[in-house]
Design a protein around this motif. Structure first.
Motif, PDB file in Angstrom:
ATOM      1  N   PRO A 125       1.019   8.668  -8.450  1.00  0.00           N
ATOM      2  CA  PRO A 125       1.340   9.989  -9.037  1.00  0.00           C
ATOM      3  C   PRO A 125       2.341   9.896 -10.179  1.00  0.00           C
ATOM      4  O   PRO A 125       2.242  10.640 -11.164  1.00  0.00           O
ATOM      5  N   PHE A 126       3.304   8.970 -10.058  1.00  0.00           N
ATOM      6  CA  PHE A 126       4.317   8.818 -11.101  1.00  0.00           C
ATOM      7  C   PHE A 126       3.679   8.399 -12.425  1.00  0.00           C
ATOM      8  O   PHE A 126       3.966   8.979 -13.480  1.00  0.00           O
ATOM      9  N   PHE A 127       2.802   7.406 -12.376  1.00  0.00           N
ATOM     10  CA  PHE A 127       2.182   6.917 -13.601  1.00  0.00           C
ATOM     11  C   PHE A 127       1.156   7.906 -14.155  1.00  0.00           C
ATOM     12  O   PHE A 127       0.981   8.003 -15.378  1.00  0.00           O
ATOM     13  N   ILE A 134      -7.802   1.362  -9.822  1.00  0.00           N
ATOM     14  CA  ILE A 134      -7.682   0.126  -9.047  1.00  0.00           C
ATOM     15  C   ILE A 134      -6.690   0.299  -7.904  1.00  0.00           C
ATOM     16  O   ILE A 134      -6.955  -0.070  -6.764  1.00  0.00           O
ATOM     17  N   SER A 135      -5.523   0.843  -8.220  1.00  0.00           N
ATOM     18  CA  SER A 135      -4.489   1.014  -7.197  1.00  0.00           C
ATOM     19  C   SER A 135      -4.885   2.050  -6.157  1.00  0.00           C
ATOM     20  O   SER A 135      -4.532   1.944  -4.982  1.00  0.00           O
ATOM     21  N   PHE A 136      -5.625   3.083  -6.573  1.00  0.00           N
ATOM     22  CA  PHE A 136      -6.018   4.153  -5.647  1.00  0.00           C
ATOM     23  C   PHE A 136      -7.127   3.698  -4.695  1.00  0.00           C
ATOM     24  O   PHE A 136      -7.076   3.963  -3.497  1.00  0.00           O
ATOM     25  N   THR A 137      -8.128   3.018  -5.236  1.00  0.00           N
ATOM     26  CA  THR A 137      -9.271   2.594  -4.417  1.00  0.00           C
ATOM     27  C   THR A 137      -9.015   1.273  -3.701  1.00  0.00           C
ATOM     28  O   THR A 137      -9.667   0.976  -2.697  1.00  0.00           O
ATOM     29  N   GLY A 138      -8.088   0.480  -4.235  1.00  0.00           N
ATOM     30  CA  GLY A 138      -7.838  -0.831  -3.644  1.00  0.00           C
ATOM     31  C   GLY A 138      -8.849  -1.871  -4.072  1.00  0.00           C
ATOM     32  O   GLY A 138      -8.792  -3.017  -3.628  1.00  0.00           O
ATOM     33  N   SER A 139      -9.789  -1.486  -4.931  1.00  0.00           N
ATOM     34  CA  SER A 139     -10.800  -2.417  -5.428  1.00  0.00           C
ATOM     35  C   SER A 139     -10.493  -2.742  -6.884  1.00  0.00           C
ATOM     36  O   SER A 139     -10.711  -1.928  -7.773  1.00  0.00           O
ATOM     37  N   PRO A 153       0.811  -1.234   0.000  1.00  0.00           N
ATOM     38  CA  PRO A 153       0.000   0.000   0.000  1.00  0.00           C
ATOM     39  C   PRO A 153       0.836   1.272   0.000  1.00  0.00           C
ATOM     40  O   PRO A 153       0.489   2.248  -0.667  1.00  0.00           O
ATOM     41  N   GLN A 154       1.947   1.280   0.766  1.00  0.00           N
ATOM     42  CA  GLN A 154       2.780   2.473   0.845  1.00  0.00           C
ATOM     43  C   GLN A 154       3.416   2.798  -0.510  1.00  0.00           C
ATOM     44  O   GLN A 154       3.584   3.971  -0.870  1.00  0.00           O
ATOM     45  N   LEU A 155       3.759   1.746  -1.258  1.00  0.00           N
ATOM     46  CA  LEU A 155       4.394   1.946  -2.555  1.00  0.00           C
ATOM     47  C   LEU A 155       3.409   2.521  -3.568  1.00  0.00           C
ATOM     48  O   LEU A 155       3.796   3.267  -4.469  1.00  0.00           O
ATOM     49  N   ARG A 156       2.133   2.206  -3.399  1.00  0.00           N
ATOM     50  CA  ARG A 156       1.114   2.719  -4.313  1.00  0.00           C
ATOM     51  C   ARG A 156       1.030   4.237  -4.270  1.00  0.00           C
ATOM     52  O   ARG A 156       0.763   4.892  -5.281  1.00  0.00           O
ATOM     53  N   LEU A 157       1.273   4.827  -3.086  1.00  0.00           N
ATOM     54  CA  LEU A 157       1.207   6.275  -2.947  1.00  0.00           C
ATOM     55  C   LEU A 157       2.278   6.973  -3.773  1.00  0.00           C
ATOM     56  O   LEU A 157       2.117   8.133  -4.168  1.00  0.00           O
ATOM     57  N   VAL A 158       3.375   6.257  -4.033  1.00  0.00           N
ATOM     58  CA  VAL A 158       4.453   6.809  -4.852  1.00  0.00           C
ATOM     59  C   VAL A 158       4.216   6.489  -6.324  1.00  0.00           C
ATOM     60  O   VAL A 158       4.438   7.326  -7.207  1.00  0.00           O
ATOM     61  N   VAL A 159       3.747   5.270  -6.579  1.00  0.00           N
ATOM     62  CA  VAL A 159       3.585   4.790  -7.954  1.00  0.00           C
ATOM     63  C   VAL A 159       2.461   5.517  -8.687  1.00  0.00           C
ATOM     64  O   VAL A 159       2.608   5.891  -9.858  1.00  0.00           O
TER      65      VAL A 159
END
Length: 308
Positions: free
Chosen positions: A27-29, A82-87, A19-25
């Motif tokens: 915005p980058f994408f 998907i990555s933002f909502t987790g669903s 989850p922590q990595l998603r916060l970085v990934v």
């Protein structure tokens, strides 16, 4: 589709399990996607508006930019949500459609890159006949052939994948519906489908790559006969952008699709997919414009109102 299919939806894992990595990934994408979208749109607009760019080379580049826009748009927006909502829930039909669209665009890009390599080869090997052979009609035929070929190849790969029964589990270890992670979820032996898909891919896609290699062999052989070093360097630099795209696109794509699904690594698969489905299409505007004076001038004229 098989009557034994009981799975009604799949769950996409997203860019990362952390989850922590998603916060970085995320915005980058998003930044990379926006940059690529604006860059490719700028190329299309510049080629259409500047009469000096109305040649076969820029005609192919315009179509490549449009393909890249469609390609990344079929992947990134859904993956970010998907990555933002987790669903990561995606319906069975939506997964089928997404896989078909992505493969149609990706394979069409393979064929278009081959057409561009042929265009470069003809320009260097037969400069006097180049203008006659590469007419607007012939260029249009090559582009339409790339689109139709990509659509046909994608139909086969999609049917070959979803003709298998899926009874659960339904978690796809990826950020979009891709063949290796989806095929591994089949509740029956998928090796026959895998082998058939591999053979067809060799014939349809790698043959395209082989033609690209043959074109570059002709280019290199001709350029090396140029007496001056400056002349050789100038000739090589004109096709270096296309060669960079070919290496990145085919290199990372073959890593994913030219190996058995049973040996598929979710982490490495996602990493390779990021390069050929996100990074390469988004950076193509930079690659093609960085050393192209005509394109840089057209973009300056487009955004800065430059007249001379």
């Amino acid at each position: 589709m098989s009557n034994h299919t009981t799975v009604t939806h799949f769950i996409l894992r997203g860019f990362s399990d952390v989850p922590q990595l998603r916060l970085v990934v995320i915005p980058f994408f998003l930044l990379l996607y926006t940059f690529g979208l604006l860059g490719n749109l700028s190329i299309i607009t510049a080629v259409m508006r500047d009469s000096r760019l109305h040649s076969s080379m820029y005609f192919f580049l315009k179509n490549l930019s449009f393909l890249d826009m469609c390609y990344t748009s079929a992947i990134i927006p859904k993956a970010v949500v998907i990555s933002f909502t987790g669903s990561g829930v995606i319906s069975y039909l939506e997964c089928v459609v997404q896989l078909y669209i992505i493969f149609a665009f990706a394979s069409a890009e393979c064929y278009l890159l081959t057409a561009m390599a042929y265009d470069w080869c003809l320009a260097i090997l037969r400069p006097l006949l180049y203008g006659t052979i590469m007419s607007q009609k012939y260029c249009s035929v090559l582009v339409v052939t790339a689109w139709v070929g990509g659509a046909c190849y994608s139909i086969f790969r999609t049917l070959n994948t979803f003709s298998l029964p899926y009874c659960g589990p339904n978690v796809v270890e990826h950020f979009f519906c891709d063949i290796p992670p989806v095929m591994r979820l089949s509740c029956t032996d998928y090796h026959v489908n895998e082998e058939v898909g591999f053979v067809v891919s060799i014939c349809a896609v790698m043959s395209s790559f082989a033609l690209t290699v043959v074109s570059y062999i002709g280019i290199v052989a001709t350029v090396l006969r140029i007496p001056s070093v400056d002349g050789r360097w100038k000739a090589f630099s004109t096709c270096s952008s296309h060669l960079t795209t070919v290496i990145l696109f085919y290199g990372t794509g073959s890593f994913v699709y030219l190996r058995p699904a049973s040996q598929y690594s979710p982490t490495l698969g996602r990493l390779a997919s990021i390069f050929y489905s996100v990074v390469t299409p988004s950076l193509n505007p930079v690659v093609y414009c960085l050393r192209n004076k005509d394109m840089k001038f057209a973009l300056q004229k487009l955004y800065c109102g430059r007249k001379n």
